[in-house]
Design a protein around this motif. Structure first.
Motif, PDB file in Angstrom:
ATOM      1  N   LEU A   1      -7.065  10.694  15.879  1.00 48.54           N
ATOM      2  CA  LEU A   1      -6.563  10.600  14.509  1.00 48.54           C
ATOM      3  C   LEU A   1      -5.712  11.829  14.212  1.00 48.54           C
ATOM      4  O   LEU A   1      -6.166  12.954  14.362  1.00 48.54           O
ATOM      5  N   THR A   2      -4.472  11.589  13.798  1.00 48.38           N
ATOM      6  CA  THR A   2      -3.564  12.666  13.461  1.00 48.38           C
ATOM      7  C   THR A   2      -3.192  12.552  11.990  1.00 48.38           C
ATOM      8  O   THR A   2      -2.741  11.487  11.557  1.00 48.38           O
ATOM      9  N   PRO A   3      -3.361  13.628  11.199  1.00 48.59           N
ATOM     10  CA  PRO A   3      -2.953  13.543   9.794  1.00 48.59           C
ATOM     11  C   PRO A   3      -1.474  13.191   9.692  1.00 48.59           C
ATOM     12  O   PRO A   3      -0.634  13.793  10.348  1.00 48.59           O
ATOM     13  N   GLN A   4      -1.180  12.202   8.876  1.00 53.54           N
ATOM     14  CA  GLN A   4       0.188  11.717   8.716  1.00 53.54           C
ATOM     15  C   GLN A   4       0.748  12.088   7.347  1.00 53.54           C
ATOM     16  O   GLN A   4       1.906  12.438   7.243  1.00 53.54           O
ATOM     17  N   ALA A   5      -0.075  11.980   6.312  1.00 54.72           N
ATOM     18  CA  ALA A   5       0.423  12.212   4.966  1.00 54.72           C
ATOM     19  C   ALA A   5      -0.718  12.491   4.011  1.00 54.72           C
ATOM     20  O   ALA A   5      -1.846  12.059   4.227  1.00 54.72           O
ATOM     21  N   THR A   6      -0.405  13.197   2.951  1.00 54.06           N
ATOM     22  CA  THR A   6      -1.300  13.365   1.820  1.00 54.06           C
ATOM     23  C   THR A   6      -0.536  12.882   0.598  1.00 54.06           C
ATOM     24  O   THR A   6       0.562  13.368   0.325  1.00 54.06           O
ATOM     25  N   LEU A   7      -1.084  11.904  -0.091  1.00 56.89           N
ATOM     26  CA  LEU A   7      -0.433  11.332  -1.264  1.00 56.89           C
ATOM     27  C   LEU A   7      -1.239  11.716  -2.494  1.00 56.89           C
ATOM     28  O   LEU A   7      -2.435  11.466  -2.555  1.00 56.89           O
ATOM     29  N   ASP A   8      -0.596  12.323  -3.457  1.00 55.09           N
ATOM     30  CA  ASP A   8      -1.278  12.725  -4.683  1.00 55.09           C
ATOM     31  C   ASP A   8      -0.308  12.553  -5.844  1.00 55.09           C
ATOM     32  O   ASP A   8       0.601  13.346  -6.015  1.00 55.09           O
ATOM     33  N   HIS A   9      -0.523  11.493  -6.618  1.00 60.11           N
ATOM     34  CA  HIS A   9       0.397  11.169  -7.705  1.00 60.11           C
ATOM     35  C   HIS A   9      -0.287  11.097  -9.058  1.00 60.11           C
ATOM     36  O   HIS A   9       0.303  10.614 -10.006  1.00 60.11           O
ATOM     37  N   TRP A  10      -1.535  11.563  -9.187  1.00 57.00           N
ATOM     38  CA  TRP A  10      -2.281  11.300 -10.406  1.00 57.00           C
ATOM     39  C   TRP A  10      -2.754  12.534 -11.143  1.00 57.00           C
ATOM     40  O   TRP A  10      -3.560  12.442 -12.036  1.00 57.00           O
ATOM     41  N   GLY A  11      -2.332  13.698 -10.781  1.00 57.36           N
ATOM     42  CA  GLY A  11      -2.844  14.889 -11.454  1.00 57.36           C
ATOM     43  C   GLY A  11      -4.328  15.043 -11.188  1.00 57.36           C
ATOM     44  O   GLY A  11      -4.753  15.075 -10.044  1.00 57.36           O
ATOM     45  N   ASP A  12      -5.132  15.084 -12.234  1.00 61.72           N
ATOM     46  CA  ASP A  12      -6.572  15.274 -12.076  1.00 61.72           C
ATOM     47  C   ASP A  12      -7.327  13.962 -11.867  1.00 61.72           C
ATOM     48  O   ASP A  12      -8.526  13.963 -11.633  1.00 61.72           O
ATOM     49  N   SER A  13      -6.647  12.846 -11.975  1.00 64.22           N
ATOM     50  CA  SER A  13      -7.289  11.544 -11.801  1.00 64.22           C
ATOM     51  C   SER A  13      -7.569  11.288 -10.325  1.00 64.22           C
ATOM     52  O   SER A  13      -6.801  11.687  -9.463  1.00 64.22           O
ATOM     53  N   GLY A  14      -8.653  10.605 -10.045  1.00 63.82           N
ATOM     54  CA  GLY A  14      -9.007  10.321  -8.664  1.00 63.82           C
ATOM     55  C   GLY A  14      -8.493   8.974  -8.178  1.00 63.82           C
ATOM     56  O   GLY A  14      -8.262   8.059  -8.958  1.00 63.82           O
ATOM     57  N   ALA A  15      -8.300   8.873  -6.884  1.00 63.56           N
ATOM     58  CA  ALA A  15      -7.941   7.603  -6.254  1.00 63.56           C
ATOM     59  C   ALA A  15      -9.213   6.784  -6.088  1.00 63.56           C
ATOM     60  O   ALA A  15     -10.259   7.316  -5.726  1.00 63.56           O
ATOM     61  N   THR A  16      -9.142   5.493  -6.375  1.00 58.97           N
ATOM     62  CA  THR A  16     -10.312   4.632  -6.258  1.00 58.97           C
ATOM     63  C   THR A  16     -10.254   3.709  -5.049  1.00 58.97           C
ATOM     64  O   THR A  16     -11.276   3.256  -4.570  1.00 58.97           O
ATOM     65  N   ASP A  17      -9.045   3.406  -4.554  1.00 58.61           N
ATOM     66  CA  ASP A  17      -8.904   2.526  -3.395  1.00 58.61           C
ATOM     67  C   ASP A  17      -7.534   2.728  -2.789  1.00 58.61           C
ATOM     68  O   ASP A  17      -6.622   3.269  -3.415  1.00 58.61           O
TER      69      ASP A  17
ATOM     70  N   ASN B   1       2.621  -3.975   8.242  1.00 55.55           N
ATOM     71  CA  ASN B   1       3.409  -3.283   9.265  1.00 55.55           C
ATOM     72  C   ASN B   1       3.310  -1.756   9.156  1.00 55.55           C
ATOM     73  O   ASN B   1       4.130  -1.044   9.718  1.00 55.55           O
ATOM     74  N   ASN B   2       2.280  -1.279   8.452  1.00 56.43           N
ATOM     75  CA  ASN B   2       1.980   0.156   8.334  1.00 56.43           C
ATOM     76  C   ASN B   2       3.109   0.967   7.719  1.00 56.43           C
ATOM     77  O   ASN B   2       3.234   2.153   7.990  1.00 56.43           O
ATOM     78  N   GLN B   3       3.923   0.361   6.873  1.00 49.33           N
ATOM     79  CA  GLN B   3       5.038   1.092   6.296  1.00 49.33           C
ATOM     80  C   GLN B   3       4.801   1.527   4.854  1.00 49.33           C
ATOM     81  O   GLN B   3       5.414   2.486   4.406  1.00 49.33           O
ATOM     82  N   VAL B   4       3.946   0.819   4.118  1.00 49.27           N
ATOM     83  CA  VAL B   4       3.736   1.130   2.710  1.00 49.27           C
ATOM     84  C   VAL B   4       2.237   1.277   2.439  1.00 49.27           C
ATOM     85  O   VAL B   4       1.435   0.488   2.912  1.00 49.27           O
ATOM     86  N   VAL B   5       1.894   2.290   1.667  1.00 47.30           N
ATOM     87  CA  VAL B   5       0.517   2.515   1.245  1.00 47.30           C
ATOM     88  C   VAL B   5       0.445   2.252  -0.258  1.00 47.30           C
ATOM     89  O   VAL B   5       1.276   2.745  -1.018  1.00 47.30           O
ATOM     90  N   ALA B   6      -0.526   1.438  -0.667  1.00 44.30           N
ATOM     91  CA  ALA B   6      -0.782   1.206  -2.089  1.00 44.30           C
ATOM     92  C   ALA B   6      -2.070   1.928  -2.443  1.00 44.30           C
ATOM     93  O   ALA B   6      -3.076   1.797  -1.744  1.00 44.30           O
TER      94      ALA B   6
ATOM     95  N   ILE C   1      -1.314   1.773 -10.096  1.00 47.28           N
ATOM     96  CA  ILE C   1      -1.155   1.500  -8.667  1.00 47.28           C
ATOM     97  C   ILE C   1       0.170   2.120  -8.259  1.00 47.28           C
ATOM     98  O   ILE C   1       1.188   1.922  -8.915  1.00 47.28           O
ATOM     99  N   VAL C   2       0.126   2.913  -7.185  1.00 46.32           N
ATOM    100  CA  VAL C   2       1.317   3.595  -6.697  1.00 46.32           C
ATOM    101  C   VAL C   2       1.582   3.136  -5.263  1.00 46.32           C
ATOM    102  O   VAL C   2       0.676   3.118  -4.441  1.00 46.32           O
ATOM    103  N   LEU C   3       2.843   2.762  -4.986  1.00 42.15           N
ATOM    104  CA  LEU C   3       3.271   2.418  -3.629  1.00 42.15           C
ATOM    105  C   LEU C   3       4.078   3.590  -3.085  1.00 42.15           C
ATOM    106  O   LEU C   3       4.950   4.122  -3.781  1.00 42.15           O
ATOM    107  N   ALA C   4       3.797   3.998  -1.850  1.00 42.87           N
ATOM    108  CA  ALA C   4       4.498   5.132  -1.243  1.00 42.87           C
ATOM    109  C   ALA C   4       4.708   4.888   0.242  1.00 42.87           C
ATOM    110  O   ALA C   4       3.980   4.106   0.859  1.00 42.87           O
ATOM    111  N   LEU C   5       5.692   5.566   0.793  1.00 39.16           N
ATOM    112  CA  LEU C   5       5.963   5.533   2.232  1.00 39.16           C
ATOM    113  C   LEU C   5       5.288   6.731   2.871  1.00 39.16           C
ATOM    114  O   LEU C   5       5.694   7.869   2.606  1.00 39.16           O
ATOM    115  N   PRO C   6       4.278   6.534   3.721  1.00 34.93           N
ATOM    116  CA  PRO C   6       3.582   7.692   4.286  1.00 34.93           C
ATOM    117  C   PRO C   6       4.448   8.542   5.200  1.00 34.93           C
ATOM    118  O   PRO C   6       4.247   9.742   5.296  1.00 34.93           O
TER     119      PRO C   6
END
Length: 150
Positions: free
Chosen positions: A22-38, A44-49, A57-62
């Motif tokens: 396992l190699t770290p690929q990305a860290t996504l943080d778009h919510w300030g102090d709010s936590g991610a729930t899922d 095709n492993n291109q988009v993370v929701a 709900i935030v969509l991002a490219l890792p």
């Protein structure tokens, strides 16, 4: 790819699985102090929701972000009228997202049209949806609720 989130903790970690490592690929943080729930990765492993306690709900490219450079969201939306989103899942075509949370329905969003296209009822009134999952062929959606209903 493998993505993880922790309730009450901001951010999502995305890892690439290659030859048993396992190699770290990305860290996504778009919510300030709010936590991610899922978190869900498209077919095709291109988009993370990612879903959040703040109802977004935030969509991002890792591949466009990493530990030192947080990525920018492709698109974000608030499907449950500012209520917590607890579960999010891509359909096999990656065109639709099913989501549920502090509301008794499962919602289907068309990512191409950027709007809600279906509302699936079946959970107890004033209950909540804890998890949603598409079948591998995309013809069925399973959901689990706070009252124990599936």
């Amino acid at each position: 790819m493998l993505a993880t989130s922790a309730l009450g903790v901001p951010g999502v970690c995305v890892y690439k699985w290659d030859s048993g490592t396992l190699t770290p690929q990305a860290t996504l943080d778009h919510w300030g102090d709010s936590g991610a729930t899922d978190v869900s990765i498209n077919c095709n492993n291109q988009v993370v929701a990612t879903a959040s306690e703040m109802g977004e709900i935030v969509l991002a490219l890792p591949e466009t972000c990493g530990p030192s450079k947080p990525g920018r969201p492709l698109y974000s939306f608030t499907p449950l009228e500012d209520r917590e989103v607890r579960s999010v899942c891509f359909d096999p075509s990656s065109r639709y997202i099913a989501c549920g949370g502090e509301f008794e329905h499962v919602y289907i969003w068309d990512l191409k049209k950027k709007k809600k296209v279906r509302e699936l009822k079946g959970h107890a009134p004033n209950g909540s949806v804890a998890c949603v999952q598409y079948s591998s062929d995309g013809h069925l959606i399973a959901s689990g609720g706070s009252g124990g209903a599936v």
